[in-house]
Motif scaffolding. Structure first.
Motif, PDB file in Angstrom:
ATOM      1  N   LEU A 124       9.907  32.795  17.189  1.00 18.15           N
ATOM      2  CA  LEU A 124      11.006  32.075  17.678  1.00 18.15           C
ATOM      3  C   LEU A 124      10.670  30.795  17.161  1.00 18.15           C
ATOM      4  N   VAL A 125       9.449  30.297  17.459  1.00 11.54           N
ATOM      5  CA  VAL A 125       9.159  28.708  17.061  1.00 11.54           C
ATOM      6  C   VAL A 125       8.685  28.544  15.893  1.00 11.54           C
ATOM      7  N   ASP A 126       8.824  29.651  14.804  1.00 11.30           N
ATOM      8  CA  ASP A 126       8.185  29.461  13.480  1.00 11.30           C
ATOM      9  C   ASP A 126       7.074  29.247  13.443  1.00 11.30           C
ATOM     10  N   LEU A 127       6.102  29.902  14.143  1.00 13.49           N
ATOM     11  CA  LEU A 127       4.525  29.719  13.866  1.00 13.49           C
ATOM     12  C   LEU A 127       3.990  30.983  13.832  1.00 13.49           C
ATOM     13  N   PRO A 128       4.469  32.113  13.020  1.00 17.99           N
ATOM     14  CA  PRO A 128       3.820  33.344  13.052  1.00 17.99           C
ATOM     15  C   PRO A 128       2.516  33.167  12.468  1.00 17.99           C
ATOM     16  N   ASN A 129       1.708  34.373  12.991  1.00 21.73           N
ATOM     17  CA  ASN A 129       0.370  34.433  12.748  1.00 21.73           C
ATOM     18  C   ASN A 129      -0.711  33.049  12.977  1.00 21.73           C
ATOM     19  N   SER A 130      -0.170  32.494  14.098  1.00 23.34           N
ATOM     20  CA  SER A 130      -1.183  31.245  14.435  1.00 23.34           C
ATOM     21  C   SER A 130      -1.835  31.638  15.827  1.00 23.34           C
ATOM     22  N   GLU A 131      -1.720  32.675  16.210  1.00 22.27           N
ATOM     23  CA  GLU A 131      -2.214  32.949  17.819  1.00 22.27           C
ATOM     24  C   GLU A 131      -3.526  32.801  17.755  1.00 22.27           C
ATOM     25  N   HIS A 132      -4.448  32.849  16.671  1.00 18.41           N
ATOM     26  CA  HIS A 132      -5.833  32.660  16.920  1.00 18.41           C
ATOM     27  C   HIS A 132      -6.447  31.205  16.654  1.00 18.41           C
ATOM     28  N   LYS A 133      -5.446  30.331  16.420  1.00 19.36           N
ATOM     29  CA  LYS A 133      -5.855  28.875  15.914  1.00 19.36           C
ATOM     30  C   LYS A 133      -5.952  28.436  17.216  1.00 19.36           C
ATOM     31  N   PHE A 134      -6.658  27.116  17.368  1.00 17.41           N
ATOM     32  CA  PHE A 134      -6.694  26.313  18.534  1.00 17.41           C
ATOM     33  C   PHE A 134      -6.142  25.062  18.045  1.00 17.41           C
ATOM     34  N   PRO A 135      -5.389  24.276  19.386  1.00 15.76           N
ATOM     35  CA  PRO A 135      -4.742  23.131  19.128  1.00 15.76           C
ATOM     36  C   PRO A 135      -4.903  22.178  18.336  1.00 15.76           C
ATOM     37  N   ALA A 136      -6.408  21.938  18.044  1.00 13.61           N
ATOM     38  CA  ALA A 136      -6.924  20.833  17.264  1.00 13.61           C
ATOM     39  C   ALA A 136      -6.644  21.238  15.763  1.00 13.61           C
ATOM     40  N   GLN A 137      -6.547  22.286  15.403  1.00 10.21           N
ATOM     41  CA  GLN A 137      -6.321  22.928  14.140  1.00 10.21           C
ATOM     42  C   GLN A 137      -4.708  22.957  13.764  1.00 10.21           C
ATOM     43  N   LEU A 138      -3.947  22.505  14.488  1.00 10.13           N
ATOM     44  CA  LEU A 138      -2.296  22.170  14.568  1.00 10.13           C
ATOM     45  C   LEU A 138      -2.108  20.966  14.210  1.00 10.13           C
ATOM     46  N   SER A 139      -0.963  20.729  13.402  1.00 12.25           N
ATOM     47  CA  SER A 139      -0.421  19.211  13.533  1.00 12.25           C
ATOM     48  C   SER A 139       0.201  19.173  14.811  1.00 12.25           C
ATOM     49  N   GLY A 140       0.925  17.593  15.110  1.00 16.38           N
ATOM     50  CA  GLY A 140       1.352  17.219  16.174  1.00 16.38           C
ATOM     51  C   GLY A 140       2.687  18.062  16.278  1.00 16.38           C
ATOM     52  N   GLY A 141       3.444  18.510  15.300  1.00 16.68           N
ATOM     53  CA  GLY A 141       4.626  19.177  15.391  1.00 16.68           C
ATOM     54  C   GLY A 141       4.404  20.588  15.887  1.00 16.68           C
ATOM     55  N   GLN A 142       3.468  21.156  15.323  1.00 15.26           N
ATOM     56  CA  GLN A 142       3.154  22.561  15.561  1.00 15.26           C
ATOM     57  C   GLN A 142       2.555  22.686  16.984  1.00 15.26           C
ATOM     58  N   GLN A 143       1.870  21.733  17.382  1.00 11.94           N
ATOM     59  CA  GLN A 143       1.222  21.620  18.866  1.00 11.94           C
ATOM     60  C   GLN A 143       2.481  21.565  19.829  1.00 11.94           C
ATOM     61  N   GLN A 144       3.528  20.738  19.380  1.00 14.24           N
ATOM     62  CA  GLN A 144       4.466  20.967  20.199  1.00 14.24           C
ATOM     63  C   GLN A 144       5.434  21.919  20.296  1.00 14.24           C
ATOM     64  N   ARG A 145       5.663  22.868  19.165  1.00 16.80           N
ATOM     65  CA  ARG A 145       6.397  23.751  19.169  1.00 16.80           C
ATOM     66  C   ARG A 145       5.437  25.057  20.065  1.00 16.80           C
ATOM     67  N   VAL A 146       4.252  24.922  20.009  1.00 12.74           N
ATOM     68  CA  VAL A 146       3.432  25.824  21.079  1.00 12.74           C
ATOM     69  C   VAL A 146       3.782  25.492  22.559  1.00 12.74           C
ATOM     70  N   ALA A 147       3.856  23.873  22.788  1.00 13.24           N
ATOM     71  CA  ALA A 147       4.198  23.493  24.117  1.00 13.24           C
ATOM     72  C   ALA A 147       5.507  24.488  24.367  1.00 13.24           C
ATOM     73  N   LEU A 148       6.343  24.220  23.570  1.00 13.20           N
ATOM     74  CA  LEU A 148       7.697  24.631  23.669  1.00 13.20           C
ATOM     75  C   LEU A 148       7.859  26.004  24.132  1.00 13.20           C
TER      76      LEU A 148
END
Length: 355
Positions: A124-148
């Protein structure tokens, strides 16, 4: 989709910190499914109001009713909301999946079932296949989508967003703005967002609550707030506005130097402030009826050019927006003299606020 049922009601809410009043007698009704923005400058009370709704600050007076339930004094964990902060507030040592599943597993949902929900939210937040990543491996926009996704995973009745986009760069911010709006409409979740960014509020909100010094100055749709500001503060804070001192000559006939024009509303004071948006000002190369000015600067802003003019009568600087084609037709250059005018119905008049 917004319906007419009141989902959240704030009544006569005040919050004092010692001698300082952060919120002063605020009352507000929010409909089921509405997207509301609390808009105002730093220190206006918008974050304190959001924190009171979340239970992170207890009010000094007043009541908060959510879905017919008095939540005024309830601790945050007993309230029905999800919250997203400016700083993301993700656990750096947990994967994306574990961050989103945190609240679900705390509620006793089995791991396999929680992970199934996590995958749904990542889609739904357009981050498929990201479940095994850590926050530091994501951009600011991607981290905010995870927070959402984490805030929404528990299917709360209310979503609270505390300046969620202010740490992102302009292009990512604009993209995420659109995505949050789409997601909010799709889920139909009642949402309150705190922002000091007027463009953000104008583009995202169903209604805007403009705040200043702990009080609500105006509540209305983006169009109402922009076109019909209820006070000089709102007119000045939302969008760009030119303010001009004028005299009331007689029977609502106003004057600035030799330029006379009618007031759009009845007025009773001798001096008023006239407010005109830059896009509603008209600039002329011919010396017709209007205010004489000299061109000081051009600012190219893509779809239009902002012309800064200095009034001959008092050296005040005003801004006029024209298209590049209009400017070419006028043939005006920096240093040239021009005449400014506007339609009386395009101006706003504020009484009791001029010298």
């Amino acid at each position: 989709m917004v319906n007419n049922t009141n989902y959240l009601s704030v009544s006569d809410l005040s919050k004092h910190f010692g001698d300082f009043t952060a919120l002063n007698n605020i009352s507000l009704d929010i409909k089921q499914g509405e997207f509301i923005c609390f808009l105002g400058p730093s220190g206006c009370g918008k974050t304190t109001l959001l924190r009171a709704i979340a239970g992170l600050e207890l009010p000094s007076e007043g009541r908060i009713i959510q879905a017919q339930r008095d939540i005024t004094l309830l601790p945050p964990e007993q309230r029905d909301f999800g919250i997203v902060f400016q700083s993301y507030a993700l656990f750096p040592n947990l994967t994306v999946a574990d961050n989103i599943a945190f609240g679900l597993t705390n509620q006793g949902i089995k791991k396999a079932q929680a992970m199934e929900k996590v995958r749904e939210w990542l889609e739904l937040v357009d981050l498929p296949n990201s479940e095994h990543k850590f926050p530091a491996q994501l951009s600011g926009g991607q981290q905010q989508r995870v927070a959402l996704a984490r805030a929404l995973a528990l299917s709360p009745g209310l979503l609270l967003l505390d300046e969620p986009l202010s740490a992102l760069d302009a292009k990512v911010r604009a993209h995420l703005r659109h995505e949050i709006c789409q997601l909010q409409k799709k889920l139909g979740i009642t949402t309150i967002m705190v922002t000091h960014d007027q463009e953000e509020a104008l583009t995202m909100a169903d209604r805007i609550v403009v705040m200043n010094h702990g009080v609500v100055e105006q509540v209305g749709s983006p169009r109402e707030i922009y076109q019909h500001p209820a006070s000089e503060f709102v007119a000045d804070f939302v969008g760009t506005m030119n303010f001009l001192e004028a005299k009331n000559e007689q029977s609502n006939l106003l004057s600035i130097d030799d330029y006379r024009f009618s007031s759009p509303t009845d007025i009773s004071t001798a001096h008023v402030k006239v407010a005109v948006r830059p896009e509603q000002m008209r600039i002329h190369s011919d010396p017709i009826a209007g205010i004489q000015a000299q061109i000081k600067m051009f600012e190219f802003l893509g779809s239009f050019v902002r012309v800064e003019c200095q009034l001959a009568v008092n050296n005040q600087l005003v801004q006029v927006d024209v298209t590049s084609d209009q400017l070419d037709e006028l043939g005006l250059k920096i240093g040239d003299y021009c005449t400014l005018s506007w339609r009386s119905e395009d101006s706003l008049v504020f009484e009791g606020q001029a010298a």
